[in-house]
Write a protein that holds these residues in place. Structure first.
Motif, PDB file in Angstrom:
ATOM      1  N   SER A   1      22.255  -9.292  67.933  1.00  0.00           N
ATOM      2  CA  SER A   1      21.827  -8.390  66.763  1.00  0.00           C
ATOM      3  C   SER A   1      21.938  -9.214  65.183  1.00  0.00           C
ATOM      4  O   SER A   1      21.154  -8.528  64.487  1.00  0.00           O
ATOM      5  CB  SER A   1      22.876  -7.322  66.876  1.00  0.00           C
TER       6      SER A   1
ATOM      7  N   ARG B   1      18.761 -11.343  64.570  1.00  0.00           N
ATOM      8  CA  ARG B   1      17.768 -10.569  64.424  1.00  0.00           C
ATOM      9  C   ARG B   1      17.631  -9.973  62.948  1.00  0.00           C
ATOM     10  O   ARG B   1      16.712  -9.828  62.054  1.00  0.00           O
ATOM     11  CB  ARG B   1      17.537  -9.153  65.292  1.00  0.00           C
TER      12      ARG B   1
ATOM     13  N   GLN C   1      12.161   0.419  66.175  1.00  0.00           N
ATOM     14  CA  GLN C   1      12.622  -0.318  67.476  1.00  0.00           C
ATOM     15  C   GLN C   1      12.347  -1.807  67.644  1.00  0.00           C
ATOM     16  O   GLN C   1      11.471  -2.146  66.816  1.00  0.00           O
ATOM     17  CB  GLN C   1      11.543   0.446  68.586  1.00  0.00           C
ATOM     18  N   SER C   2      13.301  -2.355  68.196  1.00  0.00           N
ATOM     19  CA  SER C   2      13.240  -4.102  68.287  1.00  0.00           C
ATOM     20  C   SER C   2      11.880  -4.570  68.737  1.00  0.00           C
ATOM     21  O   SER C   2      11.463  -5.684  68.405  1.00  0.00           O
ATOM     22  CB  SER C   2      14.541  -4.576  68.845  1.00  0.00           C
ATOM     23  N   GLU C   3      11.400  -3.686  69.768  1.00  0.00           N
ATOM     24  CA  GLU C   3      10.044  -4.110  70.441  1.00  0.00           C
ATOM     25  C   GLU C   3       9.020  -4.501  69.537  1.00  0.00           C
ATOM     26  O   GLU C   3       8.178  -5.225  69.821  1.00  0.00           O
ATOM     27  CB  GLU C   3       9.990  -3.333  71.575  1.00  0.00           C
TER      28      GLU C   3
ATOM     29  N   THR D   1      21.779  -3.583  69.526  1.00  0.00           N
ATOM     30  CA  THR D   1      21.223  -3.947  70.738  1.00  0.00           C
ATOM     31  C   THR D   1      21.633  -2.787  71.787  1.00  0.00           C
ATOM     32  O   THR D   1      22.327  -1.830  71.333  1.00  0.00           O
ATOM     33  CB  THR D   1      21.946  -5.112  71.371  1.00  0.00           C
TER      34      THR D   1
ATOM     35  N   ARG E   1      18.006  -0.406  71.129  1.00  0.00           N
ATOM     36  CA  ARG E   1      17.366  -1.387  70.462  1.00  0.00           C
ATOM     37  C   ARG E   1      16.588  -1.500  69.522  1.00  0.00           C
ATOM     38  O   ARG E   1      15.595  -1.163  69.462  1.00  0.00           O
ATOM     39  CB  ARG E   1      16.639  -2.465  71.458  1.00  0.00           C
ATOM     40  N   ARG E   2      17.200  -1.568  68.172  1.00  0.00           N
ATOM     41  CA  ARG E   2      16.612  -1.317  67.049  1.00  0.00           C
ATOM     42  C   ARG E   2      16.961  -1.949  65.588  1.00  0.00           C
ATOM     43  O   ARG E   2      18.076  -2.744  65.675  1.00  0.00           O
ATOM     44  CB  ARG E   2      16.973   0.166  66.665  1.00  0.00           C
ATOM     45  N   ILE E   3      16.229  -2.010  64.754  1.00  0.00           N
ATOM     46  CA  ILE E   3      16.511  -2.655  63.408  1.00  0.00           C
ATOM     47  C   ILE E   3      16.595  -1.314  62.388  1.00  0.00           C
ATOM     48  O   ILE E   3      15.675  -0.755  62.544  1.00  0.00           O
ATOM     49  CB  ILE E   3      15.500  -3.539  62.848  1.00  0.00           C
TER      50      ILE E   3
ATOM     51  N   GLY F   1      21.132  -4.870  62.440  1.00  0.00           N
ATOM     52  CA  GLY F   1      20.764  -5.204  64.043  1.00  0.00           C
ATOM     53  C   GLY F   1      21.515  -4.636  64.924  1.00  0.00           C
ATOM     54  O   GLY F   1      22.709  -4.566  64.952  1.00  0.00           O
TER      55      GLY F   1
END
Length: 335
Positions: free
Chosen positions: A281, A284, A216-218, A264, A326-328, A262
């Motif tokens: 994205s 990131r 998760q991007s967070e 979003t 929202r992830r990588i 990336g």
């Protein structure tokens, strides 16, 4: 308490899900490989058949020309034979007239004229016979050329069959070699995922989706930012160590990369730095690549890609679905 239940609910999937992912990814790579081999084989066959077709067309053109010349030669021979027959008839008539004149004891002057004419006819007949002989020789030469061209055509067709057999054999060997490489890469992918699971633990915000490891991007970034936060760098440093470990094990003859994607959610962004989710994205993904390169991963084994909001994992619109999108993603794949 709810977090513990979520952890217990996810634990069984960790037992069999990686194996299922490995099987599906191997099948997908084999299909991609077969399509690649088919396209290569078609390309090589089209090139070879084109060259063979050009040679065959040239040979057929020469044969057609020789056949045409042979037909003309035969026609000329027939005309000469007709002329000879006509001359022979004239000669016979002249001889008959000569005999008739001799029998009737005609004047010697007329006999002399007829004798001269007879000599001329004989000379013309001899010239016609010589031309017929020359035409016969030319026809024989044309027949020999036709035989040589037919032999060359047969040899070309045989070489074409041998080339096709060689191409088929090459395709089989390429299939076997590439299938082996795909299996080897799938093995290292499984080891890579297992090592990441071991390092990062069984967290709810980290999962395996297909052949990708999803974070998760967070964990790595603040909201609307492409700057790695300190805790994100710590997590990413662990991932980088796993990448370096697995890269040391993969043989040099396997072309591979870690692709960082990336993603979003659907909420738009419009800032001077990020005019759209595409920019966010991509930025990131590039930030992750730059960090991994700084930590010692070879740049030629890294790829950054931004997908914006257009490849969601969850089609829902609630907060949980948006957070999951929202992830990588990290994907060990062929280059």
């Amino acid at each position: 308490m709810a977090y513990a239940r979520r952890i217990r609910g996810r634990a069984p999937s960790a037992d069999y899900w990686p194996g299922f992912v490995d099987a599906m990814s191997s099948l997908l790579l084999v299909l991609i490989f077969l399509l690649t081999i088919f396209m290569l084989t078609q390309f090589f066959l089209s090139q070879l058949v084109s060259s063979k077709d050009a040679a065959l067309e040239s040979l057929k053109s020469q044969i057609a020309e020789l056949v045409s010349q042979l037909a003309l030669s035969k026609q000329e021979k027939a005309d000469m034979q007709t002329m000879i027959a006509s001359l022979q008839i004239d000669l016979a008539d002249a001889n008959a007239q000569k005999d008739k004149l001799a029998a009737s004891a005609d004047s010697g002057g007329q006999i002399s004229v007829l004798t001269d004419e007879l000599s001329k006819q004989k000379e013309i007949s001899n010239q016609a016979l010589a031309q017929v002989e020359l035409l016969n020789q030319q026809i024989s030469a044309l027949r020999r050329q036709l035989a040589a061209l037919e032999a060359a055509l047969e040899a070309s067709e045989q070489r074409d069959k041998e080339s096709q057999a060689q191409i088929a054999d090459l395709g089989k060997r390429l299939n076997a070699a590439l299938a082996q490489k795909v299996q080897e890469l799938a093995k290292y992918r499984s080891e890579f995922f297992g090592r990441l699971r071991e390092i990062l633990g069984n967290r709810s915000d980290i999962e395996i989706v297909g052949d990708r490891f999803v974070i998760q991007s967070e964990i790595l970034f603040g909201s609307g930012s492409a700057d790695l936060n300190p805790s994100g760098e710590a997590q990413l440093r662990k991932i980088t160590e796993a990448v370096k470990e697995i890269s040391a094990q993969i043989p040099n003859d396997i072309s591979w990369v870690i692709r960082i994607d990336g993603h979003t959610d659907v909420n738009p962004i419009h800032t001077a730095q990020f005019p759209s989710n595409w920019y966010l994205s991509s930025a990131r993904a590039i930030a992750v690549v730059n960090f991994m390169v700084k930590e010692g991963v070879a740049p030629n084994h890294l790829v950054a890609a931004g997908f914006g909001e257009f490849q969601p994992l969850d089609q829902g619109k609630d907060a949980e679905a948006l957070k999951r999108n929202r992830r990588i993603e990290f994907k060990l794949t062929e280059r």
